[in-house]
Structure formats: C-alpha cells, structure tokens
Design a protein around this motif. Structure first.
Motif: not given
Length: 489
Positions: A336, A338-339, A394, A411, A417, A424, A430
């Motif tokens: 992931v 972010a962001s 996303s 985030y 999330y 997560v 992440v």
C-alpha cells in the motif's frame, strides 16, 4: 461573592514548513465559533470545580493539518476577527490562547508573536494570557513577553493534547484568583531537531520530560514546559526552549536553568526513533523481512514529505522507487502507498466503475521535485469519502494499492485504510507519508523503518537551505558553547 471571571478563548493552530512550496489557505482550515468553539473543551460542561464561576467568551478557532506557510490574507482575516471580538467583548480578566506555536505566514518571521501583540493591543496590559501549545512550537522573545503563562504538550506522539489545554486554562483561572501575575523564566536552548529524533517514547526525551512532574511539585512552581522547537522553518525564533512559571521568583528561575542545562547536556544522545536509510535501502530491508510473518505488515515512513509536519503530500519520489520493484509490480508482494494528494486525478477517475482500467498522472503538482508527476496505469479498486481526505481513490498497480486523496491528509488511522478496502494486517508492506508512527500504526506494525526521503520536511537537516536561524545551532554546528541565559518576566 466575587464576580465570575471573564476569559476569552481563541487561536489559529497550524504547523508550517517554510521549505514546502505548499501555501495554506482558508480552505485548509476547520473553523469553529460560538457554542461550537466552547463545545471543544470538555471541562466546560460539566464544569470542573476549578472552572466554576467562569464566563468563557468564544472568539474564533481555526485549525489545519500542518502545511506550508499561511497565505497572508487568510491569517489577517482571522487575526482581525479575534481582535474585533476582543474589542467588542467588554472587560476581560484573561485569554486562553489555543494555538500550535509553529505557524508561519508569508512575509512574517514570528506569526504567533504578531498575533499575541495584536491581542495585547485589544485587551491592554492587565488581563492575563495563557497559551496551550505543541512542544514542536517556538517561544520567541515577543511571545514570552506578552504571555503570563505558557505550557505545551509533554508527549510525542501527542497523546496529552486536551490535558495540556485544560492545564493552561486551569493555571490561568488559578492565577487570576490569586490576583497575582506569575513569575516566569525562559531559557533558549540552541538545538534544532526533527520530532523523529525527540519522541518521548525513547531516551533522552523520555527522561527529559519525566523531570517535569518533580519540578512542578516543588514549592513556588506552577508549570514547567519544554519546547523541542520546529526544525522546518527558517526563522530566528526556531530553537529549543524551556519556560517555567511560578509564584516564587527564585524557584522559577532555578528550575528553568536546571531544565535548560539538562536539555543541552543531552544533545548528543538524540537519535532517530527507528532505523533509517534511503528509500531504496528501506525497501531492500522490508522486502527481505516480510518473508517472516511476524514482521508483517512492514511500515516505511516517507518522512520527507510527511503532511503531519508540513510536507506538500504530493512528492512522488517514494512511490516511484516502490513501483520500480519487480516483486511489487508483478504482485508477488502486497503493498500500500498512502498517499498522494491530487484532486484533479481523483476527479478524473472516481466516477468510473470499480474494476475499470485507468490511466492517470498523479502528484508533483505542488512539490514538483524529481521525479515530478507520475503516470499510473492500473485498476480502480476503491472509491470512498474520508472526513480528512475528502473523496479518495485506490488505484491497484500490480500488487500495490496507491491511495490518492482530494485533500491533504495523513494516513495515521486504520479506519482510513479500511475505507479504501485495506486491512493493514493483510498486506506485506505499507509506505506512508508520516514521520514517527502514530499510535494505531505503531501498534499494527510488525516492523518499521524511517526513510530519509526528500521533501519540505526533510529529516536530514543538513540538506535544507537554512539562512535565518540563529547560529551556532546544534546539530548544524557542533563545536561551540551554548549561552543558556535565563530571561525572567
């Protein structure tokens, strides 16, 4: 029976990086007035015993996520409103000034000093002023002179925000009831450090702040406070500070000197709260580590563009390095990012059906440092409305969910999330624009690293073009003797 005390409440709360190209405007702020402003403070209803027989006068309070310097017209509108409402409020006994302490305004070197000077011009010299501040704020000589009581948070991450505000209010009420202006003492400590080296989870900051309760319990002391200062503004006021207030002048001065000495003596002990490295070094470590389930999810802080400290929130450097990894591009590892803030990109794709293939350019519109705007080709996997980020999307690129927001946000909460369909603990990696991990992320992390990435809040202070901070200043300079003079008031 004595008449009720009349105390005004207001302030402008933002932390501003002068190294970020972002300009904070009225659209970035949440503004409260009237009953909504008073409702922020739970000690008013039901009233605490110390707050009985106090009439609280709401002015205006404006609060924003940290960002770049504030647009002058925005600042002047709220400062003007505060002054006008003070002038119209009638006789006041005091004011609770609720602000951050590291606001920058385009064209001004001491925004909070300017604001408190304007407040004094409206209420005169007799009412007491008490401030509740962030420990990453700054205490300029002007601010110190104009205020009677100054206190700040004692934890980083900040879990005592509302406790600090109540302490500032209680100290003010009690001083007014004593009908005696407190003694105060200031020591400037020529240290300039990022918050990620001064978390109170770790030594030496933990031990330094642990001294406060003992000092505060001494006879003649009302409050003791330590400001780390704000490293990402190039202004003369930016440095560490200690302020002690009390009813005994000698005790107050001695305590300030003692805390200042301890702060300076600890200067070489400050270190980052997590292992650090370049973005590529952090990715190397993380992608090897996630083979161990106990180290998942592995967090990497994209710290140089942290919006929680004033970063623009759209530097694409970390995402570019992340997507260059084959195991992320081919989906072997679930990740992931972010962001990035990019309302234009969100508007371009958010109305398409979930699962649609999308091609969109993201980021680099505010802070265009390399590699600048980044093309993404992937699948629209989620759209959500977030109370902080506005409309968010996303985009799935290989194994990576790339979050794009309409408003700058950090985030830091797991619920943010989840709104975009990510739990997560189900992912490997992440990468988040943050500095030290805020409590929910810290608890969720299997492991983490702090990447020393470029941006307006670069953790490597030597890379920043300081011109106006007072020198010598540790750690920009090391071979000097500090002048820890005590200023009293």
């Amino acid at each position: 029976m004595p008449r009720p005390l009349r105390i005004a409440i207001g302030g402008i709360h933002i932390e501003s990086s002068t190294f970020s190209p972002h300009v904070s405007t009225a659209d970035d702020f949440e503004v409260t007035r009237g009953d909504a402003l008073l409702a922020r403070y739970d000690w008013l209803s039901p009233a605490r015993p110390w707050a009985v027989d106090v009439e609280w006068i709401p002015l205006v309070h404006a609060r924003a996520l940290p960002g770049g310097a504030v647009d002058p017209a925005t600042y002047e509108a709220w400062a003007g409103e505060i002054v006008e409402k003070l002038a119209a409020a009638g006789p006041l006994d005091g004011m609770l000034l609720d602000f951050h302490g590291a606001m920058s305004v385009v064209g001004r070197d001491d925004a909070e000093g300017d604001l408190v000077t304007a407040i004094r011009s409206a209420i005169g010299p007799e009412p007491f002023i008490s401030t509740a501040m962030d420990l990453h704020g700054n205490v300029s000589p002007v601010l110190f002179d104009a205020c009677d009581l100054l206190t700040c948070y004692r934890t980083a991450p900040h879990v005592d925000v509302w406790e600090t505000r109540e302490r500032a209010a209680r100290n003010l009420v009690e001083a007014l009831r004593r009908q005696r202006r407190p003694h105060k003492a200031l020591v400037h400590v020529p240290i300039l450090l990022p918050g990620e080296m001064t978390s109170t989870r770790e030594e030496p900051a933990r031990g330094l702040y642990a001294r406060i309760p003992e000092i505060e319990a001494r006879a003649g002391i009302v409050d003791a406070a330590i400001w780390i200062g704000f490293a990402w503004a190039d202004q003369p006021r930016c440095q560490g500070a200690v302020v002690v207030t009390g009813t005994d002048a000698a005790a107050t001065t001695d305590a300030a000197r003692e805390l200042g000495d301890h702060f300076w003596a600890a200067r070489d002990e400050f270190a980052f709260v997590a292992p650090t490295g370049s973005m590529d070094e952090c990715l190397d470590t993380a992608l090897a580590a996630v083979a161990d389930p106990a180290r998942r999810p592995f967090f990497i802080s994209d710290s140089g563009d942290n919006p929680g400290a004033g970063g623009a929130d759209d530097v694409t450097f970390a995402l570019d390095r992340m997507l260059a990894r084959p195991e992320i591009r081919d989906g072997s590892r679930r990740a992931v990012f972010a962001s990035l803030v990019d309302p234009q990109a969100v508007a371009q794709i958010a109305d398409q059906p979930i699962g649609s293939p999308v091609r969109v350019t993201v980021g680099g519109r505010i802070d265009s440092r390399a590699p600048g705007p980044l093309p993404l080709e992937g699948t629209l996997e989620a759209v959500a409305d977030d109370p902080d980020g506005g409309r968010c999307v996303s985009v799935r690129v290989g194994g990576c969910s790339v979050f794009v927001t309409s408003r700058r946000m950090q985030y830091r909460l797991l619920s943010s999330y989840e709104r975009l369909g990510v739990t997560v603990d189900a992912v490997d990696l992440v990468v988040v624009k943050i500095g030290y991990l805020e409590p929910e992320l810290f608890d969720a992390a299997g492991d983490w690293l702090l990447a020393l990435t470029p941006g307006g809040v670069d953790q490597d202070l030597a890379r920043l073009p300081y011109r106006n901070v007072v020198r010598p200043m540790f750690p920009l300079d090391r071979d000097f003797t500090a002048d820890l003079a005590v200023v009293t008031g």
